[in-house]
Design a protein around this motif. Structure first.
Motif: not given
Lengths: 451, 451
Positions: A49, A109, A113, A285-288
């Motif tokens: 992220e 984490r 991916r 995404g919102r946190h992005r």
């Protein structure tokens, strides 16, 4: 800067990601020297992220290729499963066992991916969109990003990546030709300024933003914003009218988000640039949005917030700007407007009050290049028309002491003004020269237009 | 404080100007000890314009009585005409001949007004109006005025002079009873705050001023302003609604100027105070408005400017406040409003952005007594309703990674969030506790109201 094409090599001045040899299942073990690191950075931009502390530290210290080597060979087993206690890739600050566990957590984490990832697919998408990939070693990299504690691994760019090089950000880099063509001479030319604010904006905020953005872009400033509804869109639209603008996206550059701004974002791509740190296909995404804001702040020489509620993402951009040492401005508004509460909060915290393009420019070109206050004082619109304007001392007192319409003797003026007869006569002479008073025999009166 | 009555002595606690013996033609050679100085100061307030540098130096160094002695016996001849080279009353800084000439010029300024002056006439007018005269040695003198380079010689007061004593201005003086009765407890009680601004105000400015003034007065702050149309009048009106207010006049307190504000000024006198440094009968000349502003600034613990054009008398009040070391606040407004240009100029020069009574109070009671920002953060009106409000770290990322309406497996959340399975499950547990997500078998979804 490197084109994202996979066609024959050499189609751009830089080595393109042309015909990379077969890569491993993680798609990064390219052997073309210049491109291995680019592919690895692109891969990291998908694995971790934005602003992932461990990924940023790892890539920053080892390089992206070696970081991927560590991940695939040390942190994960042959099946791609995280090992419980990998060798830490960086010297631990404290307890070694704790550090190993932390790195195991980080690898866990990233591992999901990594399965089946081939970043060339995302690069293919970028190429079809005419985009290019930038990594920190590229001459066109906006070096302001290096001020971030957690810089992006790479930038996925649609439009003209040359626009990202700000003069301040890269003082030793010659401006790319496109940039030189686009910007007029002037104190702001080559600077980049973030103009951000609330999505829930008012007509007032949008109007002020549009004017400020077009005024800045007309001076050669690259206006950077986030492509959102409200203030961001007004900033892009205003800048497009007179110059160029850059939009930093929270998701991949393949999707123009929000869809309602697709028209303005298409225009941004056509004459400016659309930038993201995540690959095509990634959701905004919102946190992005919050991590994206640090890019806006660091790519800009200053940040100006136009409207923001008490809690607003635009304030996070301002705080990121302060963290990387960039000036922050805030545009005031009515204290009765909830949309300006965040701006007033910034002003109370020390942000500079900015009311127009000149004052915004002053944030990035403060070395006497411009002086908005002096300009305003010289502006006939601000020239006072008051009776005593431009006067002080005895002349002001004497003119004030003259009756509005009647005549007065020197003696009565002396008494009213509280000055000596000599001072009074000298002042009357000065005022007569300026056409503010008229003499009739022994009496004085105010001239027409000075009553 | 001394009543201005000329009736039988002893009608007030202080020695009144009762039955002064016959004075000379300058009306000041009273022999009642305590009153000679008061009469002399009152006389000086008529002889010299406000802020006359020579008069302020002379009275400040010698006392008003001795200063008058010098004027009548040294500077003027028996006919009241200025002598060409009087003995300087103060040690000259430089050239003695130059100093003597300067003093001759000053005496020539004062001489015309000395002819036939009997200040008891002005004191009679004040008495008939129920007013009182204050001089610096009175316990009720607002000692903040002593910070001025050119303080007033005296104050001519209608209404309650006890209101002029601010806690900060006179820390060692017990508050007069009237003041204690009027002010509630609280961080602002006993403080004085100037609220000033443009005559050419907008509805917005007057509305904000009225609210701020009534909010401040309700907390026991004495709101000081200049009695003018526009912002000043709104400040007085707002303060009158909940507490007390003081108006500082540029002319004598016998005339309520401007006449259009007579109603509000009558109310100010009835429950607050109207103050001037010039005697009854003096015109409110334009230059006296500017010198008057220094009194507003120095009598107040802080000055807040609500609306002001680029050139505005209110800005002079702000600058006087800075000169005497008082905090200055400015209320922002739309950048499109010419009436707020001066406020934004002040903000750019370092004034504090003030948007309501609490923030204005913070200027004078900053020691943690109030924290407007904390109060605002706690205000439900400012409580965010965003999806991720109050969340950060993995919980924010996980909630964000959950589809808006569909269910998702832990595995897919792990991939979308870029977190480890353990981090994801921990975050889901936390979110479930907070009622933000719901579990259905192995799948998770956002709770109703958190989508």
């Amino acid at each position: 800067m490197r084109a994202a094409n996979t066609s024959a090599a050499g189609s751009t001045a830089h080595v393109a990601c042309a015909d990379p040899p077969p890569a491993s299942d993680v798609g990064v073990e390219a052997t073309v020297d210049g491109d291995a690191e680019a592919l690895a950075r692109a891969t990291w931009s998908r694995l971790a992220e934005p602003a992932d502390a461990h990924a940023c530290a790892l890539v920053g210290r080892l390089g992206a290729t070696a970081a991927l080597d560590w991940l695939t060979h040390e942190a994960l087993d042959a099946d791609g499963e995280p090992r419980p206690a990998p060798r830490p890739p960086l010297p631990p600050h404290g307890d070694a066992a704790r550090a190993s566990a932390d790195w195991a957590t980080a690898a866990a984490r990233w591992a999901p991916r990594l399965q089946g990832l081939d970043i060339r697919r995302e690069l293919d998408v970028l190429e079809r969109l005419g985009g290019s990939l930038l990594i920190p070693t590229d001459p066109g990299w906006p070096t302001g990003l290096n001020d971030l504690e957690r810089p992006p691994h790479c930038l996925w760019v649609r439009g003209d990546p040359a626009l990202l090089v700000a003069r301040r950000g890269a003082p030793d880099v010659a401006l790319p030709r496109a940039r030189e063509d686009l910007v007029p001479d002037g104190p702001g030319a080559g600077c980049a300024l973030a103009l951000v604010g609330a999505r829930a904006s008012t007509d007032y905020g949008e109007h002020v933003t549009f004017d400020m953005a077009s005024g800045l872009a007309a001076k050669g400033v690259v206006v950077i914003s986030g492509g959102a509804f409200g203030i961001d869109a007004a900033a892009h639209r205003g800048a497009l009218r007179t110059g160029v603008t850059v939009s930093v996206s929270a998701g991949g550059v393949d999707r123009l988000y929000p869809a309602g701004n697709a028209d303005v974002l298409e225009e941004v791509i056509a004459t400016g640039a659309l930038v993201a740190e995540v690959p095509p296909g990634c959701q905004p995404g919102r946190h992005r949005f919050l991590t994206r804001n640090r890019l806006i702040a660091a790519m800009s020489d200053a940040t100006v917030v136009v409207e923001a509620a008490w809690r607003s993402g635009a304030l996070s951009t301002a705080h990121h700007a302060l963290e990387v040492g960039r000036p922050v401005g805030a545009v005031p508004g009515p204290v009765t407007s909830m949309a300006s509460v965040g701006c007033h909060r910034l002003l109370r915290q020390g942000a500079v009050c900015v009311t127009d393009a000149d004052e915004a420019l002053e944030l990035v070109a403060p070395l006497g290049a411009t002086d908005p206050d002096a300009a305003k004082a010289a502006d006939p619109a601000n020239a006072g028309s008051g009776l005593l304007d431009g006067l002080d001392g005895p002349a002001a007192v004497v003119l004030d002491a003259l009756p509005a319409r009647a005549e007065a003797s020197v003696e009565s003026i002396v008494r009213a003004a509280g000055l000596t007869e000599r001072e009074t006569i000298a002042a009357l002479g000065l005022l007569e020269l300026e056409g503010r008073v008229e003499r009739r025999g022994a009496a004085w009166r105010r001239a027409r237009g000075h009553r």
